[in-house]
Design a protein around this motif. Structure first.
Motif, PDB file in Angstrom:
ATOM      1  N   VAL A 265     -10.078  -9.310  -9.335  1.00  0.00           N
ATOM      2  CA  VAL A 265      -9.758  -8.999  -7.881  1.00  0.00           C
ATOM      3  C   VAL A 265     -10.866  -8.299  -7.267  1.00  0.00           C
ATOM      4  N   ALA A 266     -11.245  -9.101  -6.353  1.00  0.00           N
ATOM      5  CA  ALA A 266     -12.495  -8.674  -5.689  1.00  0.00           C
ATOM      6  C   ALA A 266     -12.035  -7.378  -4.726  1.00  0.00           C
ATOM      7  N   VAL A 267     -12.635  -6.313  -4.869  1.00  0.00           N
ATOM      8  CA  VAL A 267     -12.156  -5.027  -4.079  1.00  0.00           C
ATOM      9  C   VAL A 267     -13.569  -4.425  -3.679  1.00  0.00           C
ATOM     10  N   ASP A 268     -13.963  -4.695  -2.332  1.00  0.00           N
ATOM     11  CA  ASP A 268     -15.237  -4.071  -1.776  1.00  0.00           C
ATOM     12  C   ASP A 268     -15.190  -2.352  -1.677  1.00  0.00           C
ATOM     13  N   GLU A 269     -14.064  -2.012  -1.339  1.00  0.00           N
ATOM     14  CA  GLU A 269     -13.882  -0.480  -1.179  1.00  0.00           C
ATOM     15  C   GLU A 269     -12.724   0.018  -1.248  1.00  0.00           C
TER      16      GLU A 269
END
Length: 73
Positions: free
Chosen positions: A16-20
């Motif tokens: 799961v891509a989480v930038d912030e």
């Protein structure tokens, strides 16, 4: 096999891509919300279809992984 990031969240066998993360982010809440979303999605598709959900929270090591309000209690 080397694991690059052992703390990465995975959904449907993909990272799961989480930038912030927001300041009030809490993993237990995120996992719970995702599990509830899975059940709601299943029920919206077919309210009668049986399912099995095994959901285990990560072990909380307070006070490092506990919410401030829970620590105050």
């Amino acid at each position: 096999m080397e694991i690059a990031d052992p703390h990465r969240m995975v959904a449907e066998n993909s990272p799961v891509a989480v930038d912030e993360y927001p300041d009030d982010y809490y993993l237990t809440d995120d996992l719970t919300d995702r599990a509830i979303g899975m059940v709601r999605g299943l029920r919206a598709n077919n309210a009668e279809k049986p399912f099995f959900l095994y959901f285990a929270h990560h072990v909380v090591h307070g006070p490092l992984q506990a919410k401030a309000i829970d620590i105050r209690k």
